[in-house]
Design an enzyme around this catalytic site. Structure first.
Site, PDB file in Angstrom:
ATOM      1  N   HIS A 195      31.162  40.694 112.886  1.00  0.00           N
ATOM      2  CA  HIS A 195      30.142  41.269 113.770  1.00  0.00           C
ATOM      3  C   HIS A 195      29.069  40.213 114.023  1.00  0.00           C
ATOM      4  O   HIS A 195      29.044  39.173 113.371  1.00  0.00           O
ATOM      5  CB  HIS A 195      29.519  42.502 113.101  1.00  0.00           C
ATOM      6  CG  HIS A 195      30.475  43.628 112.945  1.00  0.00           C
ATOM      7  ND1 HIS A 195      31.083  43.947 111.746  1.00  0.00           N
ATOM      8  CD2 HIS A 195      30.981  44.505 113.852  1.00  0.00           C
ATOM      9  CE1 HIS A 195      31.889  44.985 111.915  1.00  0.00           C
ATOM     10  NE2 HIS A 195      31.853  45.336 113.187  1.00  0.00           N
ATOM     11  N   LYS A 238      38.782  56.661 115.529  1.00  0.00           N
ATOM     12  CA  LYS A 238      37.660  57.236 114.786  1.00  0.00           C
ATOM     13  C   LYS A 238      37.335  58.642 115.290  1.00  0.00           C
ATOM     14  O   LYS A 238      37.003  59.541 114.517  1.00  0.00           O
ATOM     15  CB  LYS A 238      36.420  56.327 114.894  1.00  0.00           C
ATOM     16  CG  LYS A 238      36.497  55.096 114.012  1.00  0.00           C
ATOM     17  CD  LYS A 238      36.411  55.494 112.545  1.00  0.00           C
ATOM     18  CE  LYS A 238      36.428  54.317 111.609  1.00  0.00           C
ATOM     19  NZ  LYS A 238      36.300  54.733 110.192  1.00  0.00           N
ATOM     20  N   SER A 290      31.333  55.655 113.808  1.00  0.00           N
ATOM     21  CA  SER A 290      30.566  54.460 114.163  1.00  0.00           C
ATOM     22  C   SER A 290      29.852  54.725 115.472  1.00  0.00           C
ATOM     23  O   SER A 290      30.348  55.458 116.328  1.00  0.00           O
ATOM     24  CB  SER A 290      31.506  53.260 114.334  1.00  0.00           C
ATOM     25  OG  SER A 290      30.801  52.184 114.929  1.00  0.00           O
ATOM     26  N   SER A 291      28.678  54.114 115.655  1.00  0.00           N
ATOM     27  CA  SER A 291      27.900  54.360 116.885  1.00  0.00           C
ATOM     28  C   SER A 291      28.634  53.840 118.116  1.00  0.00           C
ATOM     29  O   SER A 291      28.369  54.252 119.237  1.00  0.00           O
ATOM     30  CB  SER A 291      26.539  53.655 116.795  1.00  0.00           C
ATOM     31  OG  SER A 291      26.731  52.255 116.627  1.00  0.00           O
ATOM     32  N   CYS A 292      29.627  52.954 117.903  1.00  0.00           N
ATOM     33  CA  CYS A 292      30.308  52.363 119.070  1.00  0.00           C
ATOM     34  C   CYS A 292      31.348  53.309 119.650  1.00  0.00           C
ATOM     35  O   CYS A 292      32.011  52.988 120.629  1.00  0.00           O
ATOM     36  CB  CYS A 292      30.975  51.055 118.693  1.00  0.00           C
ATOM     37  SG  CYS A 292      32.416  51.323 117.688  1.00  0.00           S
ATOM     38  N   TYR A 344      39.837  51.446 118.706  1.00  0.00           N
ATOM     39  CA  TYR A 344      39.131  51.787 117.455  1.00  0.00           C
ATOM     40  C   TYR A 344      38.385  53.109 117.618  1.00  0.00           C
ATOM     41  O   TYR A 344      38.438  53.989 116.759  1.00  0.00           O
ATOM     42  CB  TYR A 344      38.136  50.672 117.132  1.00  0.00           C
ATOM     43  CG  TYR A 344      37.237  50.913 115.946  1.00  0.00           C
ATOM     44  CD1 TYR A 344      35.922  51.351 116.129  1.00  0.00           C
ATOM     45  CD2 TYR A 344      37.683  50.682 114.644  1.00  0.00           C
ATOM     46  CE1 TYR A 344      35.086  51.561 115.048  1.00  0.00           C
ATOM     47  CE2 TYR A 344      36.840  50.886 113.558  1.00  0.00           C
ATOM     48  CZ  TYR A 344      35.540  51.321 113.768  1.00  0.00           C
ATOM     49  OH  TYR A 344      34.704  51.530 112.690  1.00  0.00           O
TER      50      TYR A 344
HETATM   51  O1  GFB Z   1      28.557  42.852 116.576  1.00  0.00           O
HETATM   52  P1  GFB Z   1      29.471  42.726 117.750  1.00  0.00           P
HETATM   53  O2  GFB Z   1      30.692  41.879 117.579  1.00  0.00           O
HETATM   54  O3  GFB Z   1      29.978  44.192 118.120  1.00  0.00           O
HETATM   55  O4  GFB Z   1      28.710  42.168 119.053  1.00  0.00           O
HETATM   56  P2  GFB Z   1      29.443  45.365 119.032  1.00  0.00           P
HETATM   57  C1  GFB Z   1      27.426  42.611 119.361  1.00  0.00           C
HETATM   58  C2  GFB Z   1      26.886  41.780 120.487  1.00  0.00           C
HETATM   59  O5  GFB Z   1      26.572  40.484 119.946  1.00  0.00           O
HETATM   60  C3  GFB Z   1      27.843  41.534 121.671  1.00  0.00           C
HETATM   61  C4  GFB Z   1      27.048  39.481 120.828  1.00  0.00           C
HETATM   62  O6  GFB Z   1      27.091  41.618 122.854  1.00  0.00           O
HETATM   63  C5  GFB Z   1      28.297  40.109 121.427  1.00  0.00           C
HETATM   64  O7  GFB Z   1      28.635  39.438 122.626  1.00  0.00           O
HETATM   65  N1  GFB Z   1      27.287  38.248 120.076  1.00  0.00           N
HETATM   66  C6  GFB Z   1      26.598  37.094 120.267  1.00  0.00           C
HETATM   67  C7  GFB Z   1      28.204  38.039 119.107  1.00  0.00           C
HETATM   68  N2  GFB Z   1      27.064  36.123 119.465  1.00  0.00           N
HETATM   69  C8  GFB Z   1      28.066  36.696 118.729  1.00  0.00           C
HETATM   70  C9  GFB Z   1      28.934  36.179 117.713  1.00  0.00           C
HETATM   71  O8  GFB Z   1      28.893  34.984 117.343  1.00  0.00           O
HETATM   72  N3  GFB Z   1      29.818  37.048 117.160  1.00  0.00           N
HETATM   73  C10 GFB Z   1      29.888  38.360 117.547  1.00  0.00           C
HETATM   74  N4  GFB Z   1      30.784  39.174 116.949  1.00  0.00           N
HETATM   75  N5  GFB Z   1      29.092  38.894 118.542  1.00  0.00           N
HETATM   76  C11 GFB Z   1      31.321  46.577 117.690  1.00  0.00           C
HETATM   77  C12 GFB Z   1      32.610  47.331 117.950  1.00  0.00           C
HETATM   78  O9  GFB Z   1      30.680  46.364 118.945  1.00  0.00           O
HETATM   79  O10 GFB Z   1      30.432  47.328 116.889  1.00  0.00           O
HETATM   80  C13 GFB Z   1      33.263  47.710 116.661  1.00  0.00           C
HETATM   81  O11 GFB Z   1      33.482  46.534 118.743  1.00  0.00           O
HETATM   82  C14 GFB Z   1      32.278  48.267 115.652  1.00  0.00           C
HETATM   83  O12 GFB Z   1      34.279  48.655 116.914  1.00  0.00           O
HETATM   84  C15 GFB Z   1      30.977  47.525 115.611  1.00  0.00           C
HETATM   85  O13 GFB Z   1      32.030  49.601 115.947  1.00  0.00           O
HETATM   86  C16 GFB Z   1      29.963  48.242 114.751  1.00  0.00           C
HETATM   87  O14 GFB Z   1      28.239  45.972 118.420  1.00  0.00           O
HETATM   88  O15 GFB Z   1      29.339  44.951 120.455  1.00  0.00           O
END
Ligand code: GFB
Length: 332
Positions: free
Chosen positions: A198, A159, A126-128, A155
Site C-alpha cells: 500500500h 469482501k 475494507s473501505s475500498c 477484491y
Molecule cells: O494504498 P494504495 O496502493 O491503495 O494507493 P488504494 C493509494 C494511492 O496512493 C493511489 C498512490 O492513488 C496510488 O496511486 N500512490 C502513490 C502509491 N505512490 C504509491 C506507491 O509507491 N505505492 C502505492 N501502492 N500507491 C487499495 C485497494 O486502494 O486500498 C485494496 O486497492 C485495499 O483493495 C487497500 O482495500 C486498503 O487505497 O488506492
C-alpha cells in the site's frame, strides 16, 4: 451438523458480557499486519487461550482442512483477519487471485464457524469496497449503492460476499457474525514490497532508500490528488476487540479516524518523518484509484471507541519498525 446454539448475549450496550479471558479465540491470519496486531492486543488484555495456524500448517483455501480444524478445536471466537491483500497495483495485477483466494478463505471459515457453533465471528471488510463515487464521508448504508472502483473490483466483490454471507447466516441460523469496515491501514509488520504494498509503507521505504543513497527525487504514483484516510493497525486491533465485546448488530461498522489527506500531503509528511529533503515527482502513468474514501465513523464513536494514534506518530512508529526489520520485510 450441530444445531445452532443461540448466542447467550443479553440486551443493550453495557449489559453485554465480554469474551471470557479463557475462551478459545482463533485469529485467522495472525502472520499478517492486522492479525498480528489483534493477537498482540489480545495478549496484552490477558486473553490466555489464543489459537493460531500458519498457512503452511493450515491452508485456509482447503475446505476439508478448515472444517477438520474447527471440528477439533471448536474456537468460541474467531477474528477473520486472513485475506489476500495488497495495494492498487497488486489488486489490478492479480485480479483472479484476489477474487478466488478471498472468496474461498472466507467461505471456508464462516461455514466452519457456523457448523461447529462458534459463539461469535468478526469479518473484516475494507473501505475500498464502497462504491467508487459514493458521497463522502462514507456511511455504512452506502454499500452496494453504485459501481465499484475498477482497480480492486475483484477484491471488493469477494469482501462484499463475505459480509453478505455473515448477514445470511445470521438470518437463517442466528449466527452472531459481525462485519467491520477498516479504512487504509499501516503499522508494524506491514508489507514493504514496492510493487505489492500500500502507499504508506511504499513511501516509507522509497524515502528511506532515497535518503540513504542521496537521491534528489522520489517518484510518487498517480497525480497525488486522491485523498486517503489512515488508521494505525494497533488502533484497529483495539477497535476489533472492543467491538467483539460490545457489538452484536447485523449492520456494518466503519472503523477509521474520520480524517483524510491527499497523497501529496501524505508524501510530504512521510518525507519529513523519514528525513528526506529532495523533490517529489508524480508518475501519472500509474493509477490514482478512487478519488476519496473517507469513512463516517459516527456509529463507532457512538458505540464508545475513538482512535488514539495520530498519523505523524503512527508514521514515526512504522518507520522505526521498518528500520528494525528492513532486512526481512523488504523483499527484493
Ligand atoms: O494504498 P494504495 O496502493 O491503495 O494507493 P488504494 C493509494 C494511492 O496512493 C493511489 C498512490 O492513488 C496510488 O496511486 N500512490 C502513490 C502509491 N505512490 C504509491 C506507491 O509507491 N505505492 C502505492 N501502492 N500507491 C487499495 C485497494 O486502494 O486500498 C485494496 O486497492 C485495499 O483493495 C487497500 O482495500 C486498503 O487505497 O488506492
Amino acid at each position: 451438523v450441530l444445531t445452532w446454539a443461540k448466542p447467550a448475549r443479553s440486551g443493550t450496550k453495557g449489559t453485554t458480557y465480554s469474551m471470557e479471558k479463557d475462551a478459545k479465540i482463533y485469529i485467522a491470519g495472525h502472520r499478517g499486519m492486522v492479525g498480528g496486531a489483534i493477537l498482540r492486543h489480545l495478549q496484552t488484555q490477558g486473553y490466555k487461550n489464543l489459537l493460531t495456524r500458519t498457512s503452511k500448517d493450515l491452508d485456509l483455501r482447503n475446505q476439508q482442512a478448515v472444517a477438520d480444524f474447527f471440528d477439533k478445536e471448536r474456537p468460541a471466537y474467531v477474528f477473520l483477519a486472513a485475506a489476500k491483500v495488497g495495494g492498487i497495483l497488486a489488486n489490478n495485477t492479480y485480479r483472479g487471485e484476489f477474487l478466488y483466494d478471498n472468496l474461498i478463505i472466507e467461505a471456508n471459515i464462516i461455514e466452519a464457524a457456523r457448523r461447529y457453533s462458534t459463539t461469535k465471528l468478526m469479518f473484516l471488510g475494507s473501505s475500498c469496497i464502497y462504491p467508487k463515487l459514493a458521497p463522502q464521508p462514507l456511511k455504512e448504508s452506502y454499500l452496494l449503492t453504485g459501481p465499484l472502483e475498477e482497480t480492486n473490483e475483484p477484491y471488493a466483490i469477494a469482501k462484499i460476499a463475505g459480509i453478505k454471507l455473515c448477514e445470511a447466516y445470521r438470518d437463517q441460523y442466528g449466527c452472531n457474525f459481525i462485519s467491520v469496515m477498516p479504512t487504509n491501514l499501516y503499522g508494524k509488520g506491514d508489507n514493504y514490497d514496492l510493487q505489492k504494498s500500500h502507499v504508506l509503507p511504499a513511501l516509507i521505504r522509497k524515502f528511506h532508500e532515497a535518503k540513504v543513497k542521496g537521491d534528489k527525487e522520489v517518484v510518487i504514483w498517480g497525480t497525488g490528488t486522491p485523498k486517503r484516510e489512515f488508521l494505525y493497525a494497533d488502533d484497529l486491533a483495539e477497535a476489533c476487540v472492543f467491538l467483539m465485546n460490545e457489538y452484536d448488530g447485523k449492520e456494518l461498522v466503519n472503523v477509521g479516524t474520520g480524517e483524510d489527506l491527499s497523497i501529496k500531503e501524505l508524501a510530504e509528511l512521510v518525507a519529513k518523518v523519514v528525513g528526506f529533503e529532495g523533490a517529489l515527482t508524480f508518475d501519472t502513468t500509474k493509477p490514482d484509484g478512487t478519488p476519496r474514501k473517507l469513512m463516517d465513523v459516527s456509529k463507532l464513536h457512538a458505540l464508545g471507541w475513538r482512535h488514539q494514534v495520530e498519523l505523524p506518530e503512527g508514521i514515526r512508529l512504522s518507520y522505526e519498525d521498518f528500520l528494525q526489520h528492513k532486512d526481512n520485510t523488504v523483499k527484493a
